[in-house]
Design a protein around this motif. Structure first.
Motif, PDB file in Angstrom:
ATOM      1  N   ALA A  60     134.188  87.584  42.242  1.00  0.00           N
ATOM      2  CA  ALA A  60     134.170  86.178  42.656  1.00  0.00           C
ATOM      3  C   ALA A  60     132.741  85.677  42.805  1.00  0.00           C
ATOM      4  CB  ALA A  60     134.939  86.014  43.969  1.00  0.00           C
ATOM      5  N   GLU A  61     131.865  86.507  43.349  1.00  0.00           N
ATOM      6  CA  GLU A  61     130.456  86.134  43.492  1.00  0.00           C
ATOM      7  C   GLU A  61     129.824  85.925  42.118  1.00  0.00           C
ATOM      8  OE1 GLU A  61     126.218  87.924  45.082  1.00  0.00           O
ATOM      9  OE2 GLU A  61     128.070  88.949  45.627  1.00  0.00           O
ATOM     10  N   PHE A  62     130.149  86.792  41.180  1.00  0.00           N
ATOM     11  CA  PHE A  62     129.630  86.683  39.820  1.00  0.00           C
ATOM     12  C   PHE A  62     130.072  85.355  39.195  1.00  0.00           C
ATOM     13  CE2 PHE A  62     129.871  87.337  35.237  1.00  0.00           C
ATOM     14  CZ  PHE A  62     128.631  87.898  34.963  1.00  0.00           C
ATOM     15  N   VAL A  63     131.353  85.035  39.325  1.00  0.00           N
ATOM     16  CA  VAL A  63     131.890  83.799  38.752  1.00  0.00           C
ATOM     17  C   VAL A  63     131.273  82.580  39.444  1.00  0.00           C
ATOM     18  CG1 VAL A  63     134.013  82.439  38.464  1.00  0.00           C
ATOM     19  CG2 VAL A  63     134.018  84.891  37.974  1.00  0.00           C
ATOM     20  N   ASP A  64     131.080  82.657  40.760  1.00  0.00           N
ATOM     21  CA  ASP A  64     130.464  81.548  41.492  1.00  0.00           C
ATOM     22  C   ASP A  64     129.039  81.277  41.012  1.00  0.00           C
ATOM     23  OD1 ASP A  64     132.742  81.175  42.997  1.00  0.00           O
ATOM     24  OD2 ASP A  64     131.992  82.252  44.758  1.00  0.00           O
ATOM     25  N   GLN A  65     128.361  82.291  40.574  1.00  0.00           N
ATOM     26  CA  GLN A  65     126.983  82.151  40.114  1.00  0.00           C
ATOM     27  C   GLN A  65     126.898  82.035  38.594  1.00  0.00           C
ATOM     28  OE1 GLN A  65     124.221  84.936  41.827  1.00  0.00           O
ATOM     29  NE2 GLN A  65     125.344  85.003  43.760  1.00  0.00           N
ATOM     30  N   ARG A  66     127.942  81.507  38.013  1.00  0.00           N
ATOM     31  CA  ARG A  66     128.072  81.429  36.555  1.00  0.00           C
ATOM     32  C   ARG A  66     126.840  80.835  35.876  1.00  0.00           C
ATOM     33  NH1 ARG A  66     133.104  78.655  33.296  1.00  0.00           N
ATOM     34  NH2 ARG A  66     132.064  78.531  31.283  1.00  0.00           N
ATOM     35  N   THR A  67     126.378  79.667  36.314  1.00  0.00           N
ATOM     36  CA  THR A  67     125.239  79.022  35.638  1.00  0.00           C
ATOM     37  C   THR A  67     123.976  79.865  35.748  1.00  0.00           C
ATOM     38  OG1 THR A  67     124.831  77.688  37.606  1.00  0.00           O
ATOM     39  CG2 THR A  67     126.112  76.670  35.838  1.00  0.00           C
ATOM     40  N   ASP A  68     123.773  80.474  36.904  1.00  0.00           N
ATOM     41  CA  ASP A  68     122.606  81.342  37.096  1.00  0.00           C
ATOM     42  C   ASP A  68     122.713  82.591  36.220  1.00  0.00           C
ATOM     43  OD1 ASP A  68     120.172  82.249  38.370  1.00  0.00           O
ATOM     44  OD2 ASP A  68     121.433  83.658  39.507  1.00  0.00           O
ATOM     45  N   VAL A  69     123.904  83.152  36.148  1.00  0.00           N
ATOM     46  CA  VAL A  69     124.131  84.349  35.335  1.00  0.00           C
ATOM     47  C   VAL A  69     123.873  84.053  33.859  1.00  0.00           C
ATOM     48  CG1 VAL A  69     125.940  85.889  34.470  1.00  0.00           C
ATOM     49  CG2 VAL A  69     125.730  85.471  36.919  1.00  0.00           C
ATOM     50  N   ILE A  70     124.396  82.932  33.381  1.00  0.00           N
ATOM     51  CA  ILE A  70     124.198  82.561  31.978  1.00  0.00           C
ATOM     52  C   ILE A  70     122.714  82.345  31.701  1.00  0.00           C
ATOM     53  CG2 ILE A  70     124.643  80.758  30.253  1.00  0.00           C
ATOM     54  CD1 ILE A  70     127.462  80.466  31.514  1.00  0.00           C
ATOM     55  N   ALA A  71     122.021  81.695  32.618  1.00  0.00           N
ATOM     56  CA  ALA A  71     120.582  81.469  32.436  1.00  0.00           C
ATOM     57  C   ALA A  71     119.824  82.790  32.409  1.00  0.00           C
ATOM     58  CB  ALA A  71     120.057  80.572  33.559  1.00  0.00           C
ATOM     59  N   ARG A  72     120.166  83.698  33.314  1.00  0.00           N
ATOM     60  CA  ARG A  72     119.510  85.015  33.333  1.00  0.00           C
ATOM     61  C   ARG A  72     119.740  85.763  32.032  1.00  0.00           C
ATOM     62  NH1 ARG A  72     121.381  87.607  39.004  1.00  0.00           N
ATOM     63  NH2 ARG A  72     120.634  89.500  37.984  1.00  0.00           N
ATOM     64  N   TYR A  73     120.971  85.701  31.530  1.00  0.00           N
ATOM     65  CA  TYR A  73     121.305  86.396  30.292  1.00  0.00           C
ATOM     66  C   TYR A  73     120.556  85.786  29.110  1.00  0.00           C
ATOM     67  CZ  TYR A  73     124.053  88.554  26.593  1.00  0.00           C
ATOM     68  OH  TYR A  73     124.434  89.253  25.483  1.00  0.00           O
ATOM     69  N   ARG A  74     120.510  84.466  29.050  1.00  0.00           N
ATOM     70  CA  ARG A  74     119.811  83.795  27.946  1.00  0.00           C
ATOM     71  C   ARG A  74     118.294  84.007  28.021  1.00  0.00           C
ATOM     72  NH1 ARG A  74     123.604  78.498  27.672  1.00  0.00           N
ATOM     73  NH2 ARG A  74     125.151  79.406  26.293  1.00  0.00           N
ATOM     74  N   ASP A  75     117.786  84.262  29.231  1.00  0.00           N
ATOM     75  CA  ASP A  75     116.351  84.541  29.400  1.00  0.00           C
ATOM     76  C   ASP A  75     116.002  85.977  29.032  1.00  0.00           C
ATOM     77  OD1 ASP A  75     115.793  81.958  30.154  1.00  0.00           O
ATOM     78  OD2 ASP A  75     115.832  82.375  32.302  1.00  0.00           O
ATOM     79  N   GLY A  76     117.018  86.763  28.664  1.00  0.00           N
ATOM     80  CA  GLY A  76     116.748  88.120  28.183  1.00  0.00           C
ATOM     81  C   GLY A  76     117.248  89.250  29.055  1.00  0.00           C
ATOM     82  N   GLU A  77     117.847  88.946  30.192  1.00  0.00           N
ATOM     83  CA  GLU A  77     118.383  90.023  31.032  1.00  0.00           C
ATOM     84  C   GLU A  77     119.609  90.622  30.345  1.00  0.00           C
ATOM     85  OE1 GLU A  77     119.610  90.909  35.665  1.00  0.00           O
ATOM     86  OE2 GLU A  77     118.713  88.999  35.134  1.00  0.00           O
ATOM     87  N   SER A  78     119.723  91.925  30.384  1.00  0.00           N
ATOM     88  CA  SER A  78     120.815  92.605  29.686  1.00  0.00           C
ATOM     89  C   SER A  78     122.101  92.594  30.503  1.00  0.00           C
ATOM     90  CB  SER A  78     120.427  94.052  29.399  1.00  0.00           C
ATOM     91  OG  SER A  78     120.324  94.778  30.598  1.00  0.00           O
ATOM     92  N   VAL A  79     123.194  92.875  29.816  1.00  0.00           N
ATOM     93  CA  VAL A  79     124.490  92.992  30.491  1.00  0.00           C
ATOM     94  C   VAL A  79     124.439  94.160  31.478  1.00  0.00           C
ATOM     95  CG1 VAL A  79     126.941  93.514  30.158  1.00  0.00           C
ATOM     96  CG2 VAL A  79     125.788  91.940  28.619  1.00  0.00           C
ATOM     97  N   ALA A  80     123.774  95.244  31.089  1.00  0.00           N
ATOM     98  CA  ALA A  80     123.669  96.410  31.976  1.00  0.00           C
ATOM     99  C   ALA A  80     122.930  96.049  33.257  1.00  0.00           C
ATOM    100  CB  ALA A  80     122.965  97.549  31.251  1.00  0.00           C
ATOM    101  N   SER A  81     121.875  95.250  33.138  1.00  0.00           N
ATOM    102  CA  SER A  81     121.114  94.836  34.313  1.00  0.00           C
ATOM    103  C   SER A  81     121.959  93.941  35.220  1.00  0.00           C
ATOM    104  CB  SER A  81     119.848  94.103  33.881  1.00  0.00           C
ATOM    105  OG  SER A  81     119.151  93.628  34.996  1.00  0.00           O
ATOM    106  N   LEU A  82     122.701  93.035  34.622  1.00  0.00           N
ATOM    107  CA  LEU A  82     123.601  92.192  35.409  1.00  0.00           C
ATOM    108  C   LEU A  82     124.663  93.042  36.100  1.00  0.00           C
ATOM    109  CD1 LEU A  82     124.075  89.225  32.911  1.00  0.00           C
ATOM    110  CD2 LEU A  82     122.896  89.130  35.118  1.00  0.00           C
ATOM    111  N   ALA A  83     125.184  94.023  35.385  1.00  0.00           N
ATOM    112  CA  ALA A  83     126.203  94.905  35.961  1.00  0.00           C
ATOM    113  C   ALA A  83     125.651  95.641  37.181  1.00  0.00           C
ATOM    114  CB  ALA A  83     126.691  95.899  34.908  1.00  0.00           C
ATOM    115  N   ARG A  84     124.411  96.106  37.082  1.00  0.00           N
ATOM    116  CA  ARG A  84     123.795  96.801  38.230  1.00  0.00           C
ATOM    117  C   ARG A  84     123.571  95.845  39.397  1.00  0.00           C
ATOM    118  NH1 ARG A  84     121.023  99.321  34.064  1.00  0.00           N
ATOM    119  NH2 ARG A  84     119.318  97.837  34.206  1.00  0.00           N
ATOM    120  N   SER A  85     123.105  94.650  39.114  1.00  0.00           N
ATOM    121  CA  SER A  85     122.788  93.736  40.213  1.00  0.00           C
ATOM    122  C   SER A  85     124.033  93.225  40.927  1.00  0.00           C
ATOM    123  CB  SER A  85     121.911  92.581  39.726  1.00  0.00           C
ATOM    124  OG  SER A  85     122.608  91.764  38.835  1.00  0.00           O
ATOM    125  N   PHE A  86     125.137  93.075  40.199  1.00  0.00           N
ATOM    126  CA  PHE A  86     126.369  92.608  40.834  1.00  0.00           C
ATOM    127  C   PHE A  86     127.319  93.753  41.183  1.00  0.00           C
ATOM    128  CE2 PHE A  86     124.924  88.680  38.924  1.00  0.00           C
ATOM    129  CZ  PHE A  86     125.243  87.740  39.889  1.00  0.00           C
TER     130      PHE A  86
END
Length: 107
Positions: A60-86
């Motif tokens: 739910a926290e991940f979905v709530d931060q959808r715009t931030d997550v998409i921006a982080r991913y488009r800025d080059g952060e990997s899926v693995a990094s997002l998985a670790r942070s969330f």
């Protein structure tokens, strides 16, 4: 033997033949295992099994931060990094990004 060969850019077979040719004694297999890294150094900490409610809260926290997550991913952060942070699975995050229409990056 494989690690040493990799470090010098040769094959393990080539290195084995050269060491035999040079008369370098090799350890027996059981002796070599004594010099391996302990599992404690490979895996730090203990995995704590999370409840379904904890996982749902993280999702739910991940979905709530959808715009931030998409921006982080488009800025080059990997899926693995997002998985670790969330603290979520790689596959779940990849599915959400696809579901949200985000173009996947090349690894």
């Amino acid at each position: 033997m494989s690690r040493i060969a990799d470090a010098y850019g040769v094959t393990p077979r080539w290195l084995t033949l050269r060491l035999d040719e040079w008369g370098v004694p090799r350890r027996q297999r059981h002796e070599a295992h004594l010099h391996r890294r302990s599992a404690q150094r490979v895996f730090r900490g203990r995995m704590v099994r999370r409840s379904k409610d904890d996982v749902r809260a993280a999702q739910a926290e991940f979905v709530d931060q959808r715009t931030d997550v998409i921006a982080r991913y488009r800025d080059g952060e990997s899926v693995a990094s997002l998985a670790r942070s969330f603290n979520l699975s790689h596959s779940w995050i990849a599915e959400r990004l696809t579901e949200w229409g985000v173009r996947r990056q090349d690894p």
